[in-house]
Structures are given as structure tokens and as C-alpha cells.
Motif scaffolding. Structure first.
Motif, mmCIF file in Angstrom:
data_model
loop_
_atom_site.group_PDB
_atom_site.id
_atom_site.type_symbol
_atom_site.label_atom_id
_atom_site.label_comp_id
_atom_site.label_asym_id
_atom_site.label_seq_id
_atom_site.Cartn_x
_atom_site.Cartn_y
_atom_site.Cartn_z
ATOM 1 N N PHE A 123 1.322 -1.001 0.253
ATOM 2 C CA PHE A 123 -0.426 0.335 -0.199
ATOM 3 C C PHE A 123 0.753 0.777 0.123
ATOM 4 C CE2 PHE A 123 -2.518 -3.222 2.570
ATOM 5 C CZ PHE A 123 -3.252 -3.136 1.478
ATOM 6 N N THR A 124 0.240 2.396 -0.209
ATOM 7 C CA THR A 124 1.462 3.611 -0.196
ATOM 8 C C THR A 124 1.607 4.285 1.278
ATOM 9 O OG1 THR A 124 0.127 4.069 -2.059
ATOM 10 C CG2 THR A 124 0.846 5.818 -1.103
ATOM 11 N N HIS A 125 1.013 4.002 1.162
ATOM 12 C CA HIS A 125 0.848 4.068 3.241
ATOM 13 C C HIS A 125 1.800 3.640 3.730
ATOM 14 C CE1 HIS A 125 -3.134 1.869 3.077
ATOM 15 N NE2 HIS A 125 -2.682 1.598 3.920
ATOM 16 N N THR A 126 2.180 2.306 2.908
ATOM 17 C CA THR A 126 3.143 1.639 4.114
ATOM 18 C C THR A 126 4.336 1.780 3.402
ATOM 19 O OG1 THR A 126 2.418 -0.109 2.775
ATOM 20 C CG2 THR A 126 1.780 -0.599 5.115
ATOM 21 N N ALA A 127 4.409 2.073 2.473
ATOM 22 C CA ALA A 127 5.333 2.715 1.376
ATOM 23 C C ALA A 127 5.732 4.316 2.344
ATOM 24 C CB ALA A 127 5.020 3.450 0.358
ATOM 25 N N ASP A 128 5.191 5.381 2.540
ATOM 26 C CA ASP A 128 5.206 5.488 3.409
ATOM 27 C C ASP A 128 5.810 5.819 4.675
ATOM 28 O OD1 ASP A 128 4.540 8.321 5.258
ATOM 29 O OD2 ASP A 128 3.671 9.321 3.571
ATOM 30 N N ALA A 129 4.843 4.802 5.204
ATOM 31 C CA ALA A 129 5.182 4.597 6.758
ATOM 32 C C ALA A 129 6.868 3.695 7.003
ATOM 33 C CB ALA A 129 4.038 3.527 7.789
ATOM 34 N N THR A 130 7.555 2.935 5.772
ATOM 35 C CA THR A 130 8.588 2.055 5.989
ATOM 36 C C THR A 130 10.350 3.264 5.395
ATOM 37 O OG1 THR A 130 7.813 1.100 3.615
ATOM 38 C CG2 THR A 130 7.751 0.079 5.858
ATOM 39 N N ALA A 131 9.072 4.316 4.382
ATOM 40 C CA ALA A 131 10.495 4.567 4.391
ATOM 41 C C ALA A 131 11.108 6.113 5.277
ATOM 42 C CB ALA A 131 10.352 6.428 3.158
ATOM 43 N N ARG A 132 9.632 6.092 6.141
ATOM 44 C CA ARG A 132 9.735 6.510 7.782
ATOM 45 C C ARG A 132 11.181 6.248 8.299
ATOM 46 N NH1 ARG A 132 5.909 11.642 7.645
ATOM 47 N NH2 ARG A 132 5.118 11.428 5.862
ATOM 48 N N ILE A 133 11.073 5.162 8.266
ATOM 49 C CA ILE A 133 11.398 3.468 9.549
ATOM 50 C C ILE A 133 12.742 3.870 8.942
ATOM 51 C CG2 ILE A 133 12.302 2.003 9.876
ATOM 52 C CD1 ILE A 133 9.092 1.126 9.938
ATOM 53 N N VAL A 134 13.295 3.711 7.481
ATOM 54 C CA VAL A 134 14.746 3.306 7.012
ATOM 55 C C VAL A 134 15.353 4.567 6.776
ATOM 56 C CG1 VAL A 134 15.716 3.671 4.892
ATOM 57 C CG2 VAL A 134 13.803 1.588 5.343
ATOM 58 N N ILE A 135 14.872 6.171 6.897
ATOM 59 C CA ILE A 135 15.043 7.489 6.903
ATOM 60 C C ILE A 135 16.444 7.441 8.578
ATOM 61 C CG2 ILE A 135 15.074 10.183 7.255
ATOM 62 C CD1 ILE A 135 13.113 9.533 6.135
ATOM 63 N N GLN A 136 15.468 6.655 9.514
ATOM 64 C CA GLN A 136 16.297 7.143 10.803
ATOM 65 C C GLN A 136 16.918 5.807 11.153
ATOM 66 O OE1 GLN A 136 12.689 7.822 12.775
ATOM 67 N NE2 GLN A 136 13.840 6.892 15.255
ATOM 68 N N ASN A 137 16.578 4.255 10.995
ATOM 69 C CA ASN A 137 17.423 3.590 11.293
ATOM 70 C C ASN A 137 19.072 3.321 9.682
ATOM 71 O OD1 ASN A 137 15.818 2.965 12.876
ATOM 72 N ND2 ASN A 137 14.756 0.636 11.826
ATOM 73 N N ALA A 138 18.569 4.217 8.879
ATOM 74 C CA ALA A 138 19.706 3.688 8.013
ATOM 75 C C ALA A 138 20.688 5.288 7.982
ATOM 76 C CB ALA A 138 19.586 4.697 7.018
ATOM 77 N N LEU A 139 20.871 5.833 8.508
ATOM 78 C CA LEU A 139 20.938 7.725 8.681
ATOM 79 C C LEU A 139 21.512 7.803 10.289
ATOM 80 C CD1 LEU A 139 19.504 9.423 6.205
ATOM 81 C CD2 LEU A 139 21.231 8.461 6.040
ATOM 82 N N PHE A 140 20.461 7.482 10.803
ATOM 83 C CA PHE A 140 20.698 7.674 12.331
ATOM 84 C C PHE A 140 20.746 7.161 13.951
ATOM 85 C CE2 PHE A 140 18.735 11.616 10.589
ATOM 86 C CZ PHE A 140 19.303 12.079 10.520
ATOM 87 N N LEU A 141 21.466 5.780 12.859
ATOM 88 C CA LEU A 141 21.362 4.502 13.328
ATOM 89 C C LEU A 141 20.249 4.292 14.536
ATOM 90 C CD1 LEU A 141 24.960 5.433 14.947
ATOM 91 C CD2 LEU A 141 24.523 4.165 12.924
ATOM 92 N N GLY A 142 19.144 4.373 14.226
ATOM 93 C CA GLY A 142 17.638 4.020 14.455
ATOM 94 C C GLY A 142 17.320 3.023 15.083
ATOM 95 N N ARG A 143 16.341 2.471 15.563
ATOM 96 C CA ARG A 143 16.055 0.739 15.894
ATOM 97 C C ARG A 143 14.695 0.889 15.445
ATOM 98 N NH1 ARG A 143 19.751 -1.813 14.291
ATOM 99 N NH2 ARG A 143 19.375 -4.130 15.906
#
Ligand SMILES: Cc1cc2nc3c(=O)[nH]c(=O)nc-3n(C[C@H](O)[C@H](O)[C@H](O)COP(=O)(O)OP(=O)(O)OC[C@H]3O[C@@H](n4cnc5c(N)ncnc54)[C@H](O)[C@@H]3O)c2cc1C
Length: 517
Positions: free
Chosen positions: A356-376
Motif C-alpha cells: 500500500f502507499t501508506h505502508t510505503a510511506d511508513a517504511t520510508a520513515r523507518i528507513v530514514i531513521q535506521n539508515a542515517l541515525f542508527l535508529g532501531r
């Protein structure tokens, strides 16, 4: 130094043809694939290189650039991906037109005589869709993303080394990369189908003439939405589905309401039959089916396939960079959306079951945090609702009852039928229900299904409750404006509260009130 003709040609891969060639599609193209676009000179190294500019890629790129990252976004076709160009946006535009038809059809129930009859101007419906799509495309435009600080590269992206992506003759070095290449329509293996030719979501929105007889293969969300829309727009529609019920992933009582609506619309349902082969005969496309021992040949003008999605994993050279994938399931990720190469993440359809578009959006936000800011941040922490935009709509969030029981919960289900809800009665939209499952003995919401004309608008309240850990008791205390169909949610919560009123507590209340008289 100016590039030679060969390099010039490599600046962008071929410009995709979006049909028909009209002013609206020209606007669309000028936004999401500007013909004059020149790919920028890459910086020495990017914080993030994102391959694919559908919702997942666009949200990742814009969010990361907004936080100060140097980002490259690579798109081989049209920015906006499926949702803008061949998915949510065009489908919802034509669904809106098709709802006008059904409202006119039922006008006499509202005391309105639409005596002149209904005539669908199919080319005008499609033109409206193209006009609105072009308008919405500004949000996803290459120009806008450039202004947001993103380096936009048009061309096919491919990993060349563990830390580089090649696109249109340029090498992009990255610290982290994101695969957001989405999915495409899966092609069912039916003899003769490819030779006869068929439409998919990638081509159906280019139609300018209405097919008189349309076969839709696939009774999942995409097939059902389009089957109903095209039926209401005047096609004779036959819907083929290889289960005993359409939308068979939903609860059968919910799907049954949609199925009845389809029958009322005049859609012919061919369920649980085997499609043996397709052939061309006297200008028709003829579908041969076998059902419970008997056979039938159904002649149509066009076939629309909406039977699942295939992930776009090909051509990325994933093997070379150690990214594991499966041709059916897509790129494999862990709960942090990291692939088997720790420097490469994935988001959206390419790695999710929930396409879904909203899951594409939500997972993109997770990736930003995890890939760039050592997020978990975790995929499994998301509360994901979805909606199929048939009429009525069917929306769901959390667990189904069966699923909850399989996971060891004792479940209590409370249902409010819309034919008991004032606003639904007044709107003439009383076919449907709100059904909420709670963990037995508590008000903890495990899941919910809503069937209603605007179920997609209503489900968010329950998503909020699940995500915010709010129980049914809290929903009972929310003042809902009267009259609204969303009151059905509060009425479910009120019903839950009434079940808490045991005879013992009721006895105590009676005695207290008698004493106070
Ligand atoms: C008919 C239809 C209706 C839909 N309706 C809804 C709806 O109402 N609501 C909803 O939530 N969802 C809906 N969806 C689903 C939704 O469109 C997708 O889930 C969403 O678009 C996924 O976004 P994405 O970014 O993961 O992938 P995509 O949108 O597929 O984008 C991926 C992009 O990557 C590009 N790409 C692929 N490979 C490469 C490469 N090697 N190099 C460069 N670029 C590449 C592609 O060209 C594409 O632009 C619908 C889908 C369809 C088909």
C-alpha cells in the motif's frame, strides 16, 4: 567540457510513452519525467542513494534531504511510481465518477427523478482522471525534489560495487542505499493470454474508448475496485476469481456484502473455475473455463489482469552486493528494514506483504531513521490499516478474529450494523457494519473490520486507538458529532461498556439510587 552525443543520449534512458498524447499527459510528463531534464553531476559520496521514485523512494529522499543528508534519487520511468501514475490516483478518480453513476441509478430512492436517463461519457471520465492526475503530479515533480535538495537522476539504477550505483553513465557512491523499486502486475500463466493480449493497471488508464465487454481476472482489491468501476461506467463485466468468494482474504461476512453489491451492479461473477486457455476468435477474446466438470467459452473485447504483484528485483545486480531476494516475495529485510547487506535498506512494495502507499510511506520513515541515525525502529511496531475502495468500502486494521485465536487470544467480538446507525440510514448507506475484536475480559482492541461507504475514512480512529494503546472504554468517552456514520464505532464501545455491567454491579447501582430517592 560538454558531453559527446553518446553521453548525451545516456543522460536519460528513453522517455516513456504515456498515452494518449494530450495536454494532461504532457503536463504529467513535464512534472514527473521532464524531457529537458539533465542529470546532475554526482557529488563524491552520498549519505543515501535511493533507487526507485515511487512513494517509498520519494518519501525517503525528501525526508532525508530535509534532515540535511545528501541524497540521490534514481528513477527509470516516472516519478510518483505506481500510486500516482497507474494505481491509487487514477483508480480513485474513475471510482469517483462511477459512484456518480450509482447515485443517479438510485436517485429515485431519495425522491429524485433522474428521468433523462444516465449516459456515461467514457472519454470524458478518463479525461477527468488524466486532468486530476496531472494536477496531483506537481507534488512528485522532479523540479520540486530538486528544490528540496535531492539530486534526481533519471535512468535505470543498478548496483555496480558494494558502495556504488550506476545510472545513465554516472556512478553514484553511497554510504547507505535504499531499494524502493516497487512491484508490477504479475502475469497469470494461462495458455494463450500473452498472445491474445491483455490490459493491466499499467495500460488500463490509457483507455479512451470503453470496451463493451470486459473480463477482469482477479477478485482481490485491484480487480474488485476496477471491475465495479468499469461496470458502473457501462462495460459488461465478468469477474474471474479462483476462490469461492471475492476478496477472500477478508472476513467472509464483510466480503459477502461487497459481493452482493457487485451482483446488484450486474457484474457476472465466475468463481472457483479454472481458466483453461484464451484465444482470439472472430475479433473476440475468448476465455475458456472449466467449472465443476462443465466448460464454457466467454467472449469479451478486453481482458484486464489484476491478479497479484511481482517485485521489481531484476536488473539491480543484487547478487553482486549480497542482497538476498526472492522473485515472488521480493527483497528480504529484517525487522529494521535492513537487507542482508547492512549498508542497503529497502522500503515499500519491493519488500512488504502489505503493498500500500501508506505502508510505503511508513517504511520510508523507518528507513530514514535506521539508515542515517542508527535508529532501531521496527516494521513490526507499525499498526497497518488498509482499505479496498469498492462501494461499499471494506477497511481493516489489526488482527482478524481467526488470526487472533491462532495467536492464542481469547476474543470477544462486538458488531454494530449500519442499519441501526442514524446517519447511515439517512444517507441510504446502511449496508455494512463496524466489527471490533477485543481481548476477552479487557477493552484492548485486537482488530477491526469496517464495511461502509466511507470505511477508509472511519478506520483511522481505530488505528489510532490500537497504535496509541487506547481501549474501547476510551472510545466510548470520545464525543462523536451527531449524526455521523463514525458513531457506529462509539456504539460498539458503548455495547462493550454495557457488557461490563454485571448483575452484581447493576444491583449495587439500584440500591444506591433507591437510597438516594
Ligand atoms: C490499480 C492500483 C490501485 C491501487 N490503489 C491503492 C490505494 O488506493 N491505496 C493504497 O494505499 N495503495 C494502492 N495501491 C498500491 C500502491 O500503488 C503501491 O503500494 C505503492 O505505489 C508502492 O510504492 P513503492 O514506492 O513501493 O513502489 P512503486 O510505486 O512501484 O515505485 C517504484 C518505482 O521504482 C522504479 N524502479 C524500478 N526499478 C528501478 C530501477 N532499477 N532503477 C530506477 N527505478 C526503478 C519504478 O519505475 C517505480 O517508479 C494500488 C495499486 C494499484 C496497482
Amino acid at each position: 567540457m560538454s558531453p559527446g552525443p553518446e553521453a548525451e543520449e545516456k543522460t536519460m534512458d528513453r522517455i516513456p510513452d504515456v498515452l494518449p498524447h494530450d495536454a494532461h499527459n504532457a503536463t504529467l510528463i513535464s512534472n514527473v519525467r521532464p524531457p529537458e531534464w539533465r542529470n546532475p553531476e554526482p557529488v563524491p559520496r552520498y549519505n543515501l542513494v535511493v533507487i526507485g521514485a515511487g512513494t517509498a523512494g520519494l518519501v525517503t529522499a525528501a525526508g532525508a534531504a530535509g534532515l540535511g543528508a545528501k541524497v540521490a534519487l534514481v528513477e527509470r520511468h516516472l516519478l510518483g511510481g505506481d500510486c500516482l501514475n497507474t494505481g491509487c490516483v487514477p483508480s480513485k478518480a474513475i471510482i469517483r465518477s462511477s459512484r456518480v453513476v450509482s447515485d443517479l441509478r438510485d436517485a429515485d430512492q431519495f425522491g429524485i427523478k433522474a428521468s433523462i436517463g444516465i449516459e456515461v461519457d467514457f472519454p470524458a471520465v478518463m479525461e477527468r482522471m488524466r486532468r486530476l492526475r496531472a494536477r496531483v503530479s506537481e507534488h512528485d515533480s522532479a523540479k520540486r525534489f530538486k528544490e528540496l535538495g535531492v539530486d534526481v537522476f533519471l535512468g535505470e539504477g543498478r548496483f555496480s560495487n558494494p558502495d556504488t550505483v550506476e545510472v545513465a553513465g554516472k556512478t553514484l557512491r553511497f554510504r547507505k542505499a535504499v531499494i524502493a523499486t516497487g512491484s508490477r502486475p504479475a502475469e497469470p500463466s494461462v495458455e494463450g493470454l500473452a498472445e491474445v493480449g491483455f490490459l493491466t493497471n499499467e495500460t488500463v488508464f490509457s483507455l479512451t474508448e470503453r470496451p463493451r465487454r470486459l473480463a477482469v481476472i482477479g477478485g482481490g482489491p485491484i480487480g474488485c475496485e476496477l471491475a465495479q468501476a468499469f461496470r458502473r461506467l457501462g462495460c459488461e463485466v465478468t469477474l474471474f476469481h479462483n476462490a469461492s468468494h471475492i476478496l477472500n482474504r477478508e472476513d467472509s461476512d464483510a466480503a459477502e456484502i461487497i459481493q452482493q453489491s457487485f451482483i446488484r451492479d450486474g457484474i457476472r461473477l465466475v468463481l472457483n473455475c479454472k481458466t483453461k486457455k484464451v484465444e482470439k476468435k472472430d475479433g473476440d477474446k475468448v476465455i475458456h473455463i472449466e467449472c465443476g466438470g462443465s466448460t464454457e467459452a466467454i467472449a469479451v473485447d478486453e481482458i484486464l489482469v489484476g491478479a497479484g504483484r511481482a517485485p521489481n528485483v531484476e536488473g539491480l545486480n543484487l547478487e553482486a552486493v549480497g542482497v538476498q531476494y526472492d522473485k515472488r516475495e521480493g527483497v528480504k529485510v529484517n525487522d529494521h528494514l535492513q537487507t542482508s547487506n547492512p549498508s542497503i535498506y529497502a522500503a515499500g512494495d519491493i519488500c512488504l506483504n502489505y503493498k500500500f502507499t501508506h505502508t510505503a510511506d511508513a517504511t520510508a520513515r523507518i528507513v530514514i531513521q535506521n539508515a542515517l541515525f542508527l535508529g532501531r525502529r521496527k516494521l513490526t511496531s507499525l499498526t497497518i490499516p488498509w482499505c479496498t475502495y469498492t462501494d461499499p468500502e471494506i477497511a481493516h486494521v489489526g488482527m482478524y478474529e481467526k488470526e487472533a485465536r491462532e495467536r492464542g487470544f481469547e476474543v470477544e467480538t462486538i458488531t454494530r450494523w449500519l442499519n441501526d446507525v442514524d446517519r447511515a440510514i439517512l444517507d441510504g448507506e446502511d449496508k455494512g457494519f463496524v466489527k471490533i475484536h477485543v481481548k476477552k475480559g479487557t477493552d484492548k482492541i485486537l482488530g477491526a473490520t469496517i464495511v461502509a461507504r466511507h470505511a477508509g475514512e472511519m478506520i483511522s480512529e481505530i488505528s489510532l486507538a490500537i497504535g496509541g494503546n487506547l481501549g474501547l472504554k476510551t472510545l466510548a468517552n470520545v464525543i462523536h458529532t451527531y449524526p455521523t456514520q463514525a458513531e457506529a464505532i462509539k456504539q460498539v464501545a458503548d455495547s462493550y461498556n454495557r457488557t461490563r455491567l454485571t448483575p452484581f454491579i447493576k444491583g449495587l447501582f439500584s440500591r444506591w439510587l433507591a437510597w438516594r430517592r
